[in-house]
Design a protein around this motif. Sequence first.
Motif, PDB file in Angstrom:
ATOM      1  N   GLN A 404       0.824  -1.207   0.000  1.00 57.24           N
ATOM      2  CA  GLN A 404       0.000   0.000   0.000  1.00 57.24           C
ATOM      3  C   GLN A 404       0.860   1.259   0.000  1.00 57.24           C
ATOM      4  OE1 GLN A 404      -2.659   0.328   3.352  1.00 57.24           O
ATOM      5  NE2 GLN A 404      -3.779   2.062   2.485  1.00 57.24           N
ATOM      6  N   LEU A 405       1.895   1.290   0.840  1.00 56.20           N
ATOM      7  CA  LEU A 405       2.764   2.457   0.895  1.00 56.20           C
ATOM      8  C   LEU A 405       3.565   2.624  -0.396  1.00 56.20           C
ATOM      9  CD1 LEU A 405       4.089   2.235   4.558  1.00 56.20           C
ATOM     10  CD2 LEU A 405       2.559   3.966   3.622  1.00 56.20           C
ATOM     11  N   ARG A 406       4.025   1.511  -0.966  1.00 53.22           N
ATOM     12  CA  ARG A 406       4.779   1.616  -2.215  1.00 53.22           C
ATOM     13  C   ARG A 406       3.901   2.149  -3.338  1.00 53.22           C
ATOM     14  NH1 ARG A 406       9.336  -2.283  -4.743  1.00 53.22           N
ATOM     15  NH2 ARG A 406       9.400  -1.355  -6.807  1.00 53.22           N
ATOM     16  N   ALA A 407       2.649   1.716  -3.387  1.00 58.17           N
ATOM     17  CA  ALA A 407       1.727   2.224  -4.401  1.00 58.17           C
ATOM     18  C   ALA A 407       1.502   3.725  -4.225  1.00 58.17           C
ATOM     19  CB  ALA A 407       0.403   1.470  -4.333  1.00 58.17           C
ATOM     20  N   LEU A 408       1.436   4.173  -2.955  1.00 57.18           N
ATOM     21  CA  LEU A 408       1.282   5.602  -2.695  1.00 57.18           C
ATOM     22  C   LEU A 408       2.507   6.365  -3.173  1.00 57.18           C
ATOM     23  CD1 LEU A 408      -0.110   8.033  -1.404  1.00 57.18           C
ATOM     24  CD2 LEU A 408       0.838   7.318   0.804  1.00 57.18           C
ATOM     25  N   TYR A 409       3.691   5.858  -2.880  1.00 60.12           N
ATOM     26  CA  TYR A 409       4.916   6.498  -3.357  1.00 60.12           C
ATOM     27  C   TYR A 409       4.948   6.549  -4.885  1.00 60.12           C
ATOM     28  CZ  TYR A 409       6.860   5.931   1.409  1.00 60.12           C
ATOM     29  OH  TYR A 409       7.090   5.983   2.760  1.00 60.12           O
ATOM     30  N   ASP A 410       4.552   5.471  -5.520  1.00 61.36           N
ATOM     31  CA  ASP A 410       4.538   5.424  -6.990  1.00 61.36           C
ATOM     32  C   ASP A 410       3.637   6.507  -7.576  1.00 61.36           C
ATOM     33  OD1 ASP A 410       6.261   3.265  -7.025  1.00 61.36           O
ATOM     34  OD2 ASP A 410       4.678   1.769  -7.258  1.00 61.36           O
TER      35      ASP A 410
END
Length: 413
Positions: A404-410
């Motif tokens: 979830q956090l990686r998708a937000l960063y992306d």
Amino acid sequence: MAGRDKTEAVRQPRTAGDGPDGRTRVVVHIAPTPFFANRGCHIRILNEYEALRRAGIRVIVCTYGLGSDVADVDIRRIWSIPGYRKTTAGFSPFKPLADVLLFFLCLRVVLHEHADIIHGHLHEGGLIGWCVKTALFWRRIPLIMDIQGSLSGELRAYGTFRHLPLLLRFFSWLERLILRLPDRIICSSRASFAFIVDTSLVAEKDIEMVGDVVPASFFTVLDKRTQRERLQLASDGIIVIYSGSLLPGKGIDVLLESMRLVARSHPAISFVLVGYPKEAVEQFLRVWDNAPRVVLPGEVPYRRLAEWLAVADLAVDPKGSESGEASGKILHYMASGLPVVCFSSENNRRFLGEHGFFAVGTSATDLALAMDLALTDERARHIYGALGRERAAAEYSQDAVGRQLRALYDSLA
């Protein structure tokens, strides 16, 4: 004098394609707190760090000069401030100076490490992150602010400015201002989400709910009798456990009074209160006539908390919803297979569904009644504990939150 880096700073594995020019994405987390101490906010930061590392992102934590180092965590600290020794939750007069020093440290780290994203924890972290982003405006670095509750609500809960209402009003205004600074806000509860939308006019699309993380170690089933013997606790009888800060802002005063009420009808019960500071609780116990067995282990390292939870039959969380902060301890109780007694807040019901022992009101008497119900219904305790463990495993694992956090960063980088 901006700060000091750990010379043995952790270099996380690099994988191509995460950040610009095919390098690993670098994210600087700002922790305006004496990280690491065994507190809910610090536990959230640590677990997010480990979840992101598993997701292939390099994370650097910038924090104060005091606090414990953690193995395999890249921590950069400001210089220690003479006289600043407080690691418990709540206001300290040294914090403004610490935050100024933290700004300069973050500015240097973001610049030298070519950070792709700034991730500020708490409201101070969001404000410091905005100052760094503004100072490096040509870099156009996205800023995320990660909050667990209301700043003014926390100050009110701890009674910090109970005799200075104008100052509390100023912090309420400042909080609304800070919430408009980041590119995206992360919050951990629906109460926080609603508060941000209602008071700060931030668009819902710019807010994302990210739950707390529970490490895999808490899902490991430990033998209760063995753990009780190892920790020198009674091998028989029911043990009720609480873990967290022993402060009024966490509901400890309500818990102590509810314990007194419950012990009248369950004299053989034992309580284990894991946390600190212990002085106020010890004073309460000294004047409690015919008190049951109450164990105060003090501060327990987070990585050993699962061993203590394994001794219990029932867990309790006395925190109210005034601050809007989510209670990550409930997720740890659930992962350990413990049935939970708590207040009927929106966030607690989001975690537990219908499988918790909820107090119908907000008083110590209400909490005691819910605890009494749990103590007299062994079958329900076993069912709720098993269902809670399943729910925590499905929704709050490190991998799920890391994705979830990686998708937000992306979406921002």
